[in-house]
Design a protein around this motif. Structure first.
Motif, short mmCIF file in Angstrom:
data_model
loop_
_atom_site.label_atom_id
_atom_site.label_comp_id
_atom_site.label_asym_id
_atom_site.label_seq_id
_atom_site.Cartn_x
_atom_site.Cartn_y
_atom_site.Cartn_z
N ALA A 42 25.96 54.70 12.46
CA ALA A 42 24.50 55.16 11.67
C ALA A 42 24.11 56.64 12.18
CB ALA A 42 23.69 54.08 12.08
N TYR A 43 23.15 56.92 11.56
CA TYR A 43 22.91 58.23 11.73
C TYR A 43 21.39 58.43 11.69
CZ TYR A 43 27.33 60.22 11.59
OH TYR A 43 28.68 60.60 11.92
N ARG A 44 20.76 59.29 12.23
CA ARG A 44 19.28 59.45 12.16
C ARG A 44 19.04 60.92 11.35
NH1 ARG A 44 14.61 56.42 13.74
NH2 ARG A 44 12.80 57.78 13.81
N LEU A 45 18.24 60.74 10.42
CA LEU A 45 17.98 61.93 9.69
C LEU A 45 16.79 62.38 10.02
CD1 LEU A 45 18.68 62.47 6.18
CD2 LEU A 45 16.49 62.75 6.81
N ALA A 46 16.28 63.90 10.09
CA ALA A 46 15.09 64.36 10.23
C ALA A 46 14.90 65.50 9.20
CB ALA A 46 14.92 65.18 11.85
N ALA A 47 13.98 65.48 8.37
CA ALA A 47 13.78 66.41 7.28
C ALA A 47 12.74 67.38 7.59
CB ALA A 47 13.53 65.92 5.85
N ASP A 48 12.68 68.46 7.35
CA ASP A 48 11.77 69.35 7.57
C ASP A 48 11.63 70.40 6.33
OD1 ASP A 48 9.61 71.10 8.21
OD2 ASP A 48 10.63 72.11 10.13
N GLN A 62 7.93 66.37 6.01
CA GLN A 62 8.70 66.05 7.22
C GLN A 62 8.98 64.53 7.19
OE1 GLN A 62 5.71 68.32 8.57
NE2 GLN A 62 6.89 70.14 8.84
N LEU A 63 9.99 64.14 7.34
CA LEU A 63 10.24 62.81 7.54
C LEU A 63 11.62 62.45 8.37
CD1 LEU A 63 12.82 61.90 5.65
CD2 LEU A 63 10.84 62.16 3.77
N THR A 64 11.78 61.19 8.65
CA THR A 64 12.85 60.58 9.28
C THR A 64 13.34 59.37 8.65
OG1 THR A 64 11.57 59.46 10.95
CG2 THR A 64 12.24 61.64 11.66
N ALA A 65 14.51 59.13 8.90
CA ALA A 65 15.22 58.05 8.14
C ALA A 65 16.45 57.43 8.88
CB ALA A 65 15.66 58.13 6.72
N ASP A 66 16.56 56.17 8.95
CA ASP A 66 17.95 55.60 9.63
C ASP A 66 18.94 55.16 8.51
OD1 ASP A 66 16.58 55.89 12.43
OD2 ASP A 66 15.53 54.10 11.94
N GLY A 77 19.43 54.00 3.93
CA GLY A 77 18.70 53.37 4.74
C GLY A 77 17.07 53.91 4.51
N PRO A 78 16.23 53.25 4.90
CA PRO A 78 14.65 53.39 4.43
C PRO A 78 14.20 54.58 5.43
CG PRO A 78 14.79 51.59 6.29
CD PRO A 78 16.41 51.99 5.78
N VAL A 79 13.21 55.18 4.74
CA VAL A 79 12.48 56.25 5.42
C VAL A 79 11.53 55.48 6.58
CG1 VAL A 79 10.68 58.09 5.18
CG2 VAL A 79 12.49 57.83 3.48
N VAL A 80 11.40 56.22 7.47
CA VAL A 80 10.74 55.62 8.74
C VAL A 80 9.29 55.96 8.58
CG1 VAL A 80 10.38 55.53 11.21
CG2 VAL A 80 12.69 55.74 10.32
N THR A 81 8.50 54.89 8.53
CA THR A 81 7.14 55.31 8.41
C THR A 81 6.26 54.77 9.49
OG1 THR A 81 6.69 53.11 7.45
CG2 THR A 81 7.28 54.70 5.77
N GLU A 82 5.15 55.54 9.75
CA GLU A 82 4.15 55.12 10.88
C GLU A 82 3.05 54.51 10.31
OE1 GLU A 82 3.32 58.37 13.24
OE2 GLU A 82 5.35 58.95 13.40
N ALA A 83 2.80 53.54 10.66
CA ALA A 83 1.13 52.95 10.19
C ALA A 83 -0.02 53.96 10.30
CB ALA A 83 0.98 51.59 11.19
N ASP A 84 -0.60 54.08 9.10
CA ASP A 84 -1.72 54.73 8.93
C ASP A 84 -3.04 54.04 9.22
OD1 ASP A 84 -3.93 56.51 8.45
OD2 ASP A 84 -2.87 57.34 6.51
N THR A 85 -3.73 54.24 10.05
CA THR A 85 -4.92 53.22 10.71
C THR A 85 -6.20 54.13 10.36
OG1 THR A 85 -4.93 54.18 12.84
CG2 THR A 85 -3.70 52.17 12.51
N SER A 86 -5.96 55.20 9.62
CA SER A 86 -7.33 55.89 9.29
C SER A 86 -8.19 55.10 8.28
CB SER A 86 -6.90 57.37 8.59
OG SER A 86 -6.29 57.12 7.50
N ASP A 129 2.89 63.03 5.97
CA ASP A 129 3.75 64.41 6.38
C ASP A 129 4.43 64.86 5.30
OD1 ASP A 129 2.09 64.82 8.59
OD2 ASP A 129 3.50 63.72 9.75
N CYS A 130 4.52 64.16 4.01
CA CYS A 130 5.49 64.37 3.24
C CYS A 130 4.65 64.43 1.66
CB CYS A 130 6.42 63.50 3.14
SG CYS A 130 7.79 63.92 1.87
#
Length: 188
Positions: A42-48, A62-66, A77-86, A129-130
């Motif tokens: 597997a690979y971890r992708l980081a986009a900027d 700016q995103l990451t994906a596994d 694979g899916p893009v890694v998301t962070e929960a938005d609690t705003s 961030d995207c």
């Protein structure tokens, strides 16, 4: 505008050829993708990425994906998301299924890295961030010689015609997509 041109010129100067595998940094006119090996192929992708289309038409991502090995030499694979609690996010029905995040797939194509982004769930409302996930889709070029070679499958399917001299837009698409190139091989 001048800063955008300087960034693009620097990216062109950093492009390398002959680098094995897919680990390392890859660039195009809009930014960079960095791939880091993980467990089990597997690979971890980081986009900027930063697209400047003139005026106030700017897009950043700016995103990451596994990504894990998938069929046909692709990593997907899916893009890694962070929960938005705003409190700015619209509240959704607690019984509703959460929206499925976008996914990426990539594979080496000769000297380039082809990345394709897909959004399967129309209920997906974006990233913090995207501003445009679609700007990830494209071809990327190796940036510098990466000392660490990886063991990724980088086989490349070529169509039955010369991709250095495509005659039509269809020929260009076939050259850019290994699946289409494979279909061309099977049909001809």
């Amino acid at each position: 505008f001048a800063e955008t041109l300087r960034r693009r010129a620097a990216a062109l100067e950093a492009i390398a050829s002959g680098r094995p595998g897919i680990a390392g940094t890859w660039v195009n006119a809009f930014g960079s993708i960095t791939l880091t090996p993980a467990d089990s192929g597997a690979y971890r992708l980081a986009a900027d990425l930063r697209g400047d289309y003139g005026g106030d038409r700017r897009r950043t991502c700016q995103l990451t994906a596994d990504l894990k090995p998938a069929g046909g030499g692709w990593l997907a694979g899916p893009v890694v998301t962070e929960a938005d609690t705003s409190s700015n996010k619209a509240k959704t029905d607690a019984a509703a299924a959460p929206a499925k995040p976008p996914s990426l797939k990539l594979r080496r194509q000769g000297e380039t890295l082809r990345i394709v982004g897909t959004i399967d769930d129309e209920g997906w409302d974006g990233f913090n961030d995207c501003s445009s996930m679609w700007q990830v889709t494209g071809s990327y070029f190796a940036a510098g010689k990466d000392a660490a070679s990886d063991k990724a499958d980088t086989t490349f399917v070529t169509p039955t015609f010369d991709c250095t001299k495509p005659e039509t837009a269809t020929d260009e698409e076939i050259c850019a997509d290994p699946d289409l190139a494979g279909n061309d091989q099977r049909l001809n």
